[in-house]
Design a protein around this motif. Structure first.
Motif, PDB file in Angstrom:
ATOM      1  N   SER A   1       0.748  -1.044  -0.099  1.00  0.00           N
ATOM      2  CA  SER A   1      -0.114   0.063  -0.064  1.00  0.00           C
ATOM      3  C   SER A   1       1.147   1.374  -0.012  1.00  0.00           C
ATOM      4  CB  SER A   1      -0.789   0.074   1.123  1.00  0.00           C
ATOM      5  OG  SER A   1      -1.991   1.112   1.254  1.00  0.00           O
ATOM      6  N   ARG A   2       1.961   1.350   0.779  1.00  0.00           N
ATOM      7  CA  ARG A   2       2.703   2.466   0.828  1.00  0.00           C
ATOM      8  C   ARG A   2       3.508   2.556  -0.410  1.00  0.00           C
ATOM      9  NH1 ARG A   2      -0.244   2.302   4.371  1.00  0.00           N
ATOM     10  NH2 ARG A   2      -0.138   2.641   6.388  1.00  0.00           N
ATOM     11  N   LEU A   3       3.827   1.556  -0.833  1.00  0.00           N
ATOM     12  CA  LEU A   3       4.882   1.493  -2.169  1.00  0.00           C
ATOM     13  C   LEU A   3       3.922   2.201  -3.539  1.00  0.00           C
ATOM     14  CD1 LEU A   3       7.311  -1.274  -1.980  1.00  0.00           C
ATOM     15  CD2 LEU A   3       7.985   1.088  -1.565  1.00  0.00           C
ATOM     16  N   ASP A   4       2.764   1.667  -3.394  1.00  0.00           N
ATOM     17  CA  ASP A   4       1.851   2.035  -4.463  1.00  0.00           C
ATOM     18  C   ASP A   4       1.526   3.593  -4.206  1.00  0.00           C
ATOM     19  OD1 ASP A   4       1.660  -0.521  -5.309  1.00  0.00           O
ATOM     20  OD2 ASP A   4      -0.277  -1.030  -4.757  1.00  0.00           O
ATOM     21  N   ALA A   5       1.406   3.898  -2.930  1.00  0.00           N
ATOM     22  CA  ALA A   5       0.986   5.370  -2.852  1.00  0.00           C
ATOM     23  C   ALA A   5       1.984   6.199  -3.120  1.00  0.00           C
ATOM     24  CB  ALA A   5       0.486   5.600  -1.324  1.00  0.00           C
ATOM     25  N   PHE A   6       3.437   5.926  -3.004  1.00  0.00           N
ATOM     26  CA  PHE A   6       4.529   6.512  -3.273  1.00  0.00           C
ATOM     27  C   PHE A   6       4.546   6.674  -4.983  1.00  0.00           C
ATOM     28  CE2 PHE A   6       7.041   5.371   0.791  1.00  0.00           C
ATOM     29  CZ  PHE A   6       6.289   6.575   1.468  1.00  0.00           C
ATOM     30  N   VAL A   7       4.265   5.434  -5.682  1.00  0.00           N
ATOM     31  CA  VAL A   7       4.482   5.728  -7.070  1.00  0.00           C
ATOM     32  C   VAL A   7       3.131   6.567  -7.511  1.00  0.00           C
ATOM     33  CG1 VAL A   7       4.145   4.179  -9.073  1.00  0.00           C
ATOM     34  CG2 VAL A   7       5.457   3.561  -7.331  1.00  0.00           C
ATOM     35  N   ALA A   8       2.104   6.057  -7.021  1.00  0.00           N
ATOM     36  CA  ALA A   8       0.990   7.208  -7.374  1.00  0.00           C
ATOM     37  C   ALA A   8       1.309   8.783  -7.193  1.00  0.00           C
ATOM     38  CB  ALA A   8      -0.265   6.709  -6.799  1.00  0.00           C
ATOM     39  N   SER A   9       2.101   9.071  -6.241  1.00  0.00           N
ATOM     40  CA  SER A   9       2.262  10.462  -5.795  1.00  0.00           C
ATOM     41  C   SER A   9       3.692  10.864  -6.392  1.00  0.00           C
ATOM     42  CB  SER A   9       2.322  10.788  -4.500  1.00  0.00           C
ATOM     43  OG  SER A   9       3.365   9.956  -3.733  1.00  0.00           O
ATOM     44  N   GLY A  10       4.453  10.380  -7.385  1.00  0.00           N
ATOM     45  CA  GLY A  10       5.533  10.656  -7.718  1.00  0.00           C
ATOM     46  C   GLY A  10       6.645  10.681  -6.746  1.00  0.00           C
ATOM     47  N   VAL A  11       6.725  10.139  -5.724  1.00  0.00           N
ATOM     48  CA  VAL A  11       7.838  10.008  -4.830  1.00  0.00           C
ATOM     49  C   VAL A  11       8.596   8.846  -5.154  1.00  0.00           C
ATOM     50  CG1 VAL A  11       8.473   9.273  -2.413  1.00  0.00           C
ATOM     51  CG2 VAL A  11       6.559  11.015  -2.704  1.00  0.00           C
TER      52      VAL A  11
END
Length: 158
Positions: free
Chosen positions: A56-66
């Protein structure tokens, strides 16, 4: 990520917390920045984090451009993600000073010169380094006019 949004907050700290405010998030970024971790399994092994939380955290980082995810299934920090180094260094220094009973376990060093100490500091464009007690806030150019109007009218918008 936090389970609560800060839509009513006119604050870059609150917006930042939406992206990286959960404890595991900062530890994932730490491992990517300073330990060179790029693989899901290595993050999971190093942190002992549940796989569903990590995904979940990695997916969110990818989605937000981090972060980005490459063809080899590596999670790589973007410029946006690497820019978090300053915040993590500041948190480390604060933790060394106020939350640790021992000497600092980690020291940040400048690779280009070989061993110069690296620190996060509050710096004035005119005067140089300043103590945090001498830092004040002012309304910036991104403050919405409706927020200011609501505050002048006696109501609190955030």
């Amino acid at each position: 990520m936090l389970g609560k949004t800060y839509d009513s907050q006119v604050c870059s700290i609150a917006r930042s917390l939406e992206l990286v405010g959960e404890r595991w998030s900062l530890l994932i970024i730490r491992d990517a920045l300073f330990a060179g971790v790029t693989r899901f399994g290595d993050f999971q092994h190093n942190l002992g984090i549940a796989t569903n939380v990590l995904a979940s955290r990695l997916d969110a980082f990818v989605a937000s451009g981090v972060m980005t995810r490459d063809d080899d299934a590596q999670y790589l920090l973007t410029e946006k993600g690497r820019a978090l180094a300053v915040a993590l260094i500041a948190l480390t220094e604060w933790g060394d000073e106020w939350a640790s009973p021992i000497e600092p376990p980690i020291l940040y060093r400048h690779t280009a010169c070989g061993d110069g100490a690296v620190h996060a500091r509050t710096v004035c464009d005119e005067c140089g380094p300043v103590p945090p007690a001498e830092v004040a806030v002012r309304i910036g150019p991104g403050m919405p006019a409706e927020y200011l109007a609501a505050r002048r009218g006696g109501t609190r918008a955030g």
